[in-house]
Design an enzyme around this catalytic site. Structure first.
Site, PDB file in Angstrom:
ATOM      1  N   ARG A   7     -40.114  -4.749  -3.191  1.00 50.00           N
ATOM      2  CA  ARG A   7     -40.638  -3.489  -2.656  1.00 50.00           C
ATOM      3  C   ARG A   7     -39.807  -2.320  -3.184  1.00 50.00           C
ATOM      4  NH1 ARG A   7     -41.648  -4.424   3.733  1.00 50.00           N
ATOM      5  NH2 ARG A   7     -42.587  -2.336   3.510  1.00 50.00           N
ATOM      6  N   ARG A  11     -51.387  -5.644   1.556  1.00 50.11           N
ATOM      7  CA  ARG A  11     -52.289  -5.858   2.690  1.00 50.11           C
ATOM      8  C   ARG A  11     -53.760  -5.736   2.310  1.00 50.11           C
ATOM      9  NH1 ARG A  11     -48.750  -2.834   7.482  1.00 50.11           N
ATOM     10  NH2 ARG A  11     -47.421  -4.636   7.905  1.00 50.11           N
ATOM     11  N   SER A  31     -48.770   9.853   5.713  1.00 47.15           N
ATOM     12  CA  SER A  31     -48.307   9.456   7.060  1.00 47.15           C
ATOM     13  C   SER A  31     -47.534  10.580   7.750  1.00 47.15           C
ATOM     14  CB  SER A  31     -47.446   8.186   6.971  1.00 47.15           C
ATOM     15  OG  SER A  31     -48.174   7.119   6.419  1.00 47.15           O
ATOM     16  N   ASP A  59     -51.138   1.650   9.585  1.00 44.02           N
ATOM     17  CA  ASP A  59     -50.763   0.389  10.238  1.00 44.02           C
ATOM     18  C   ASP A  59     -51.872  -0.203  11.102  1.00 44.02           C
ATOM     19  OD1 ASP A  59     -48.302   0.141   9.092  1.00 44.02           O
ATOM     20  OD2 ASP A  59     -47.182   0.993  10.760  1.00 44.02           O
TER      21      ASP A  59
END
Length: 411
Positions: free
Chosen positions: A99, A325, A173, A294
């Site tokens: 990451r 994801r 975000s 999320d």
């Protein structure tokens, strides 16, 4: 360990659940408590992420392993870099070492930080030698992860000259940045966020203070999913109608999106989720989740379970989470019979009434995959692999589902 969940055949679901404190709030307050030790924290998250972050803060030298905790990696990178005398190697799981962390490291180096990459340029593990950071101005790419920005904000008031952070590009975000700023304000730290510039003043000490962490809204989303799939009356504590957490926006989306209404009891600090009796769903709905990524997995799986579709955008940050994801969602939903298209930042789920039974869901070391898919047991029996991964953010998840009547065998 895997969770084998029988199909729920009851007429309705009701019960009261106490959800652990917000991981996002807890992790920010833990950094601030390390900088200002006379801060007391109540209702701290019992998640793995918060536990490893708290442990990491106590280490002055040697190896600091935060496992899968992305927030801990970002926040501790900034914290250790700003602390004179610290000399650590900050590392994590195999996935954590894939990451990216370069955006934050580059920003900290602008301030004078001594950080080097141990293996691959731009990725953990990091060798960090803490020092006093005298510079007070930094620019940072803002379209990757808000946690890079929050990490800088959290150490800003401890720097001798404060910090001005110039955000480059579209800010992602935003609610999480606003959460960080609000927590700073509660500690009496001055700061503002205007026109892509965050300015925070230096503050050597704060007054003795006690703050209570609100329960986690991302965790609450799974109970919204449950209520969308059966008649339900679920009470959750401890929640506030005026929340710092971005995922609290779900209360405004829930009626149209999931057919669930939300009521608050301000005296008891609880909220009640009810299946909405006059729900007229849209077969497909479009939603920009750039401020609340999320809850993307929860929404996609719940809409599939309801037989409806959705087009979700603003999901570019999902590719650098515990797993990719978007790919994981597509793979697992298609096992169940869904038709899904993804791009670099969006997911399209097409309406479908078919749900395949006895499918085994893989979780990819991602807590949100396990918890997003579990409510589908209201439609079909299923198995979820690596069920223990929920401890990353919600250790009591399986026990709480049992309290609501789910039959779960952990094998």
């Amino acid at each position: 360990m895997r969770a084998k969940i029988k199909k729920y055949d009851g007429p309705s679901i009701s019960g009261k659940i106490q959800v652990t404190g917000s991981k996002s709030e807890s992790n920010r307050l833990l950094i601030l408590q390390a900088l200002y030790p006379n801060l007391t924290i109540r209702n701290l998250s019992n998640s793995d992420d918060s536990v490893v972050l708290a442990k990491g803060l106590t280490q002055h030298t040697g190896m600091v392993d935060i496992h899968h905790a992305g927030t801990a990696m970002r926040f501790l990178t900034a914290y250790f870099a700003s602390q004179e005398g610290r000399d650590v190697v900050l590392t994590g799981s195999k996935r954590m070492q894939e990451r990216p962390i370069g955006v934050l490291v580059d920003a900290l180096r602008q301030l004078g930080a001594d950080i080097t990459y141990e293996t691959n340029e731009g990725f953990p593990p990091l060798r960090i030698r803490g020092k006093k950071l005298m510079k007070s101005r930094v620019s940072v790419q803002a379209d990757m992860s808000s946690q890079y920005i929050s990490a800088l904000m959290l150490i800003a008031s401890s720097l001798p000259n404060g910090l001005k952070i110039e955000l480059e590009g579209k800010v992602t975000s935003v609610p999480y940045i606003e959460m960080t700023l609000s927590l700073l304000h509660r500690l009496g730290i001055q700061g503002d966020f205007k026109e892509n510039v965050i300015a925070i003043t230096s503050k050597e000490s704060i007054a003795d203070m006690e703050l209570t962490v609100e329960s986690d809204w991302s965790s609450a989303s799974y109970f919204y999913s449950i209520a969308s799939l059966t008649r339900a009356n679920i009470t959750l504590g401890s929640y506030r109608q005026e929340s710092l957490q971005g995922d609290s926006k779900l209360t405004h989306m829930a009626k149209e999106l999931l057919g669930v209404s939300t009521g608050f009891d301000t005296r008891e600090q609880t909220m009640e989720l009810r299946t909405y009796g006059f729900y007229d769903p849209k077969t497909t709905i479009e939603l920009d989740l750039s401020d609340t990524p999320d809850i993307a997995q929860t929404i996609a799986v719940a809409r599939f379970g309801m037989g409806y579709g959705c087009h979700l955008t603003g999901l570019h940050t999902l590719k650098i989470k515990e797993t990719d994801r978007l790919v994981a969602l597509k793979t697992e939903l298609e096992k169940l019979g869904a038709r899904v298209d993804i791009t670099a930042d969006s997911l399209t789920l097409y309406p479908s009434e078919e749900i395949k039974q006895d499918v085994t869901i893989d979780t990819y070391n991602d807590h949100r995959m396990a918890m997003a898919f579990a409510p589908l047991a209201l439609r079909v029996p299923m198995i979820i692999n690596d069920a223990e991964v929920v401890s990353k953010s919600f250790p009591t998840f399986w026990d709480d589902l049992k309290l609501l009547g789910f039959e779960i065998e952990l094998q």
